[in-house]
Write an enzyme that holds these catalytic residues in place. Sequence first.
Site, PDB file in Angstrom:
ATOM      1  CB  SER A  98      -0.898   0.026   1.241  1.00  0.00           C
ATOM      2  OG  SER A  98      -1.533   1.288   1.383  1.00  0.00           O
TER       3      SER A  98
ATOM      4  CE1 TYR B 164      -4.046  -2.150   4.977  1.00  0.00           C
ATOM      5  CE2 TYR B 164      -3.116  -0.037   4.319  1.00  0.00           C
ATOM      6  CZ  TYR B 164      -3.706  -1.241   3.993  1.00  0.00           C
ATOM      7  OH  TYR B 164      -3.956  -1.528   2.664  1.00  0.00           O
TER       8      TYR B 164
END
Length: 244
Positions: A140, A153
């Site tokens: 990401s 995350y």
Amino acid sequence: MSSTSRVAVVTGGSRGIGRAVTRRLAAAGYDVAVVHAVNQAEAAAAVKEIEVVGRVGRAYQADVADASVIEQVFGSIEEQFGGTDVVVNSAGIMPLAPVAALDLAVLDRLLRTNVRGAFVVAQQAARRVRDGGAVVLFSSTATRLHLPAYGAYAATKGAVEALVPVLAKELAGRNITVNAVAPGPTATDLFLDGKSQEAIDQIARANPMGRLGTPEEIAEVVRTLADRARWINGQTVFVNGGFA
């Protein structure tokens, strides 16, 4: 099915970016195994989309972090499709909270799905992908943005980025590429959930392109890594419109 058919396995393939990947790979001539966690109706719809373009699709329900179940799923895929050429792991979760406030039970869930799950799928890919194939994991752009509440995350996605070049070298001699795709803010339920329209618009304006990405744009990069870009190996490819 002929063992010469090109076969792709897509985890998280029933929704969002994973769903777009299944459509794009099917359009490129792949038969596709859709691995999903919960939503059987969405998985069935994904299979229908694969079949519409004349390819074979099947759905398999599994927790990507459950090694024994994933091994069984990959075994079934080999039996039913004749082999595996491309593995795409797009399964993931994204609960957000500041480091000081994050419930450690949530951290454990993040690590289980995003790190252990990616590793388990990569392990099966390393054992089963036919020579000349490809493995695509998902990172990401959050690993570069350093946004508040994204710490846990981003840490899980950093682990994926560390895994990719190691696996690429371990598979040397088999002509198998291993890469990660790192999307920026993309208009999926996973990203939009819990955000106000004002927050979404602010994020879109911060991008040089003035908008969020689309799942189809991410899927096109995955398709390229699957069999076109054979000189890209061991890399994380950032697909974010210039956001970072």
